[in-house]
Write a protein that holds these residues in place. Structure first.
Motif, short mmCIF file in Angstrom:
data_model
loop_
_atom_site.label_atom_id
_atom_site.label_comp_id
_atom_site.label_asym_id
_atom_site.label_seq_id
_atom_site.Cartn_x
_atom_site.Cartn_y
_atom_site.Cartn_z
N ILE A 3 0.58 -1.06 0.39
CA ILE A 3 -0.10 0.42 -0.04
C ILE A 3 0.94 1.15 -0.06
N VAL A 4 2.39 1.56 0.54
CA VAL A 4 2.85 1.77 1.04
C VAL A 4 3.38 2.92 -0.66
N LEU A 5 4.19 1.49 -0.90
CA LEU A 5 4.75 1.77 -2.67
C LEU A 5 3.37 2.48 -3.18
N LEU A 6 2.67 1.22 -3.47
CA LEU A 6 1.62 2.70 -4.56
C LEU A 6 1.01 4.28 -4.49
N ALA A 220 12.25 5.91 -2.47
CA ALA A 220 13.27 5.05 -3.22
C ALA A 220 13.74 4.76 -1.20
N GLY A 221 13.04 5.86 -0.23
CA GLY A 221 13.60 5.48 1.01
C GLY A 221 11.95 4.83 1.90
N ILE A 222 11.16 5.11 1.07
CA ILE A 222 9.72 3.82 1.50
C ILE A 222 10.28 2.70 1.33
N ALA A 223 10.55 2.80 0.12
CA ALA A 223 10.85 0.84 -0.33
C ALA A 223 11.38 0.57 0.21
N SER A 224 12.97 1.07 0.59
CA SER A 224 14.36 -0.03 1.32
C SER A 224 13.51 0.19 3.39
N VAL A 282 13.00 -3.39 14.50
CA VAL A 282 11.98 -2.31 14.92
C VAL A 282 12.42 -1.04 15.14
N VAL A 283 13.75 -0.67 15.62
CA VAL A 283 13.93 0.77 15.17
C VAL A 283 13.85 1.12 13.92
N LEU A 284 14.54 0.63 13.35
CA LEU A 284 14.90 1.80 12.37
C LEU A 284 14.01 1.32 11.05
N ALA A 285 12.71 0.54 11.38
CA ALA A 285 11.86 0.19 10.15
C ALA A 285 10.79 2.02 10.24
N PRO A 286 10.32 2.18 11.55
CA PRO A 286 9.71 2.98 11.61
C PRO A 286 10.16 4.39 11.01
N VAL A 287 11.41 4.39 12.13
CA VAL A 287 12.78 5.77 10.91
C VAL A 287 12.51 6.09 9.58
N VAL A 288 12.72 5.01 9.25
CA VAL A 288 12.81 5.48 7.60
C VAL A 288 11.89 5.34 6.46
N LEU A 289 11.23 4.32 7.27
CA LEU A 289 9.83 4.97 7.00
C LEU A 289 9.67 6.81 7.06
N LEU A 290 9.64 6.84 8.07
CA LEU A 290 9.41 8.59 8.17
C LEU A 290 9.99 9.36 7.20
N VAL A 291 11.10 9.09 7.06
CA VAL A 291 11.92 10.40 6.81
C VAL A 291 12.33 9.48 5.28
N GLY A 292 11.22 8.41 4.23
CA GLY A 292 10.89 8.20 2.64
C GLY A 292 9.72 9.31 3.06
N VAL A 293 8.88 9.19 3.46
CA VAL A 293 7.52 9.61 3.48
C VAL A 293 7.86 11.90 3.81
#
Length: 305
Positions: A3-6, A220-224, A282-293
Motif C-alpha cells: 500500500i505504501v509503495l502504491l 526509494a526510502g519508503i521502499a528500503s 523494529v527501531v529502524l523500520a518506522p525511522v526509515v519509513l518516516l524519513v522516506g515519507v
C-alpha cells in the motif's frame, strides 16, 4: 508495504507538470503620476499572478534579481532594449523570457503596458495594454489578471508551430499510347514536408527537476523499509528456531559431541543474536519509513512551487 509503495507511485505520477521554461519579471517603470510605492505593489501583484498561471516552471522576482545582479544593475536594466543588454540579463538570471512593462497616468486615464521578450532571439514575442479610469492607482490593480492572461495567450500563439500548406501539384497529361509500348506510369511529385518552428529547448532549472528528484528519493526510502522488516523476520526466525530446537528435543542438550555448557552457550548466542536483529529492525523500520515519507512530501511541495 504494498500500500505504501502504491501511494508513493501515485504521488509521483499525479504530481503537477508545468512547462519547463523560466521567466524573469522586471520591476515596472512608473510614469506620469504613478507613485513608486504604488508601482512596487503593482509589481508584487504581477509576479504572483504570473506564478498563479503555472505557465512557467520558474518565475524570478525582484529579490532574486537583486541578489544575482545587484540593486544598481537592476535599475539600469529597467530600460533594457538592445539585444546585448537582453543577452546579459538572460545569462545572469538563466531564464528563457523577460517580462517588462510600465504604468502611467495620461490625462485622467491610467495606462498599463506589458511585454514579454524571448531572451534567445532578443525579440518581443507578445505584448498587452489596457486602460482604466479612476481616482487612484487601484484602477491599475484590477487590470493585472486580464493583462497577464492576454499576454501569455499571445505568447502561446506566437510560439505555436504554423503548418505551411502544400502547393497544388501540376496535373500531368498522359502520353498517347501506342500498340508497341504501354503508357508510362507517371511518378507523383513528392509533397514538401510541413514546416514548423523549432521546438524551444527545455530549461533544466526550476522547481520541477529538484522536486522530482526528492520524490524519487522519498519513494526509494519508503521502499528500503523492507530491509529492517527483513531483519525483524530473520531475527524472529533465528530466535524461534533456537527455542523450537530446545523444546522439540530437550534430550539433545545432554547427547552429542558438545558438552551441555557449550550447547547452552550456542543457544544463548543464537537467541541473543536473533533478538538484537529483530529489535534493530523494529527501531529502524518506522525511522526509515518516516524519513522516506518526509522526503517524498517535500518533493511534492517543491514541485508545486
Amino acid at each position: 508495504m504494498n500500500i505504501v509503495l502504491l501511494a508513493a507511485t501515485l504521488a509521483l505520477t499525479q504530481a503537477p507538470v508545468v512547462a519547463q521554461q523560466s521567466v524573469a519579471v522586471l520591476p515596472l517603470e512608473a510614469k506620469g503620476g504613478v507613485k513608486p510605492d504604488a508601482a512596487d505593489l503593482l509589481y508584487s501583484k504581477l509576479v504572483s499572478t504570473v506564478r498563479g498561471q503555472r505557465r512557467f516552471s520558474r518565475v524570478v522576482g525582484t529579490k532574486e534579481i537583486e541578489s544575482l545582479l545587484g540593486f544598481e544593475k537592476q535599475r539600469q536594466l529597467l530600460s533594457c532594449e538592445s539585444s546585448s543588454c537582453i543577452a546579459e540579463v538572460a545569462g545572469a538570471l538563466g531564464v528563457d523570457y523577460l517580462i517588462g512593462g510600465n504604468v502611467g497616468l495620461l490625462g485622467k486615464t491610467w495606462v498599463f503596458n506589458l511585454f514579454i521578450t524571448n531572451t534567445r532571439t532578443a525579440q518581443v514575442e507578445a505584448s498587452a495594454s489596457k486602460e482604466a479610469s479612476g481616482d487612484s492607482e487601484e484602477a491599475l490593480l484590477k487590470l493585472i489578471p486580464d493583462l497577464v492572461v492576454e499576454l501569455l495567450s499571445d505568447l502561446g500563439r506566437a510560439t505555436a508551430p504554423v503548418a505551411t500548406p502544400a502547393p497544388a501539384q501540376p496535373v500531368e497529361t498522359p502520353a498517347p499510347q501506342t500498340a508497341a509500348s504501354p503508357a508510362p506510369t507517371p511518378t507523383p511529385a513528392p509533397s514538401p514536408a510541413t514546416t514548423s518552428s523549432p521546438p524551444v529547448a527545455e530549461d533544466a532549472g526550476g522547481g520541477g527537476g529538484p522536486g522530482r528528484i526528492l520524490m524519487a528519493l522519498g519513494a526509494a526510502g519508503i521502499a528500503s523499509t523492507v530491509i529492517p522488516l527483513a531483519m525483524i523476520a530473520l531475527g524472529a526466525a533465528s530466535s524461534g528456531g533456537m527455542w523450537a530446537a530446545v523444546w522439540s528435543n530437550p534430550e539433545g542438550l545432554r547427547n552429542g559431541p558438545l558438552t551441555v555448557r557449550q550447547k547452552l552457550t550456542l543457544l544463548q548466542v543464537g537467541i541473543a543474536g536473533g533478538t538484537v536483529a529483530a529489535g534493530t529492525g523494529v527501531v529502524l523500520a518506522p525511522v526509515v519509513l518516516l524519513v522516506g515519507v518526509g522526503v517524498l512530501v517535500a518533493g511534492v511541495v517543491v514541485n508545486m512551487l
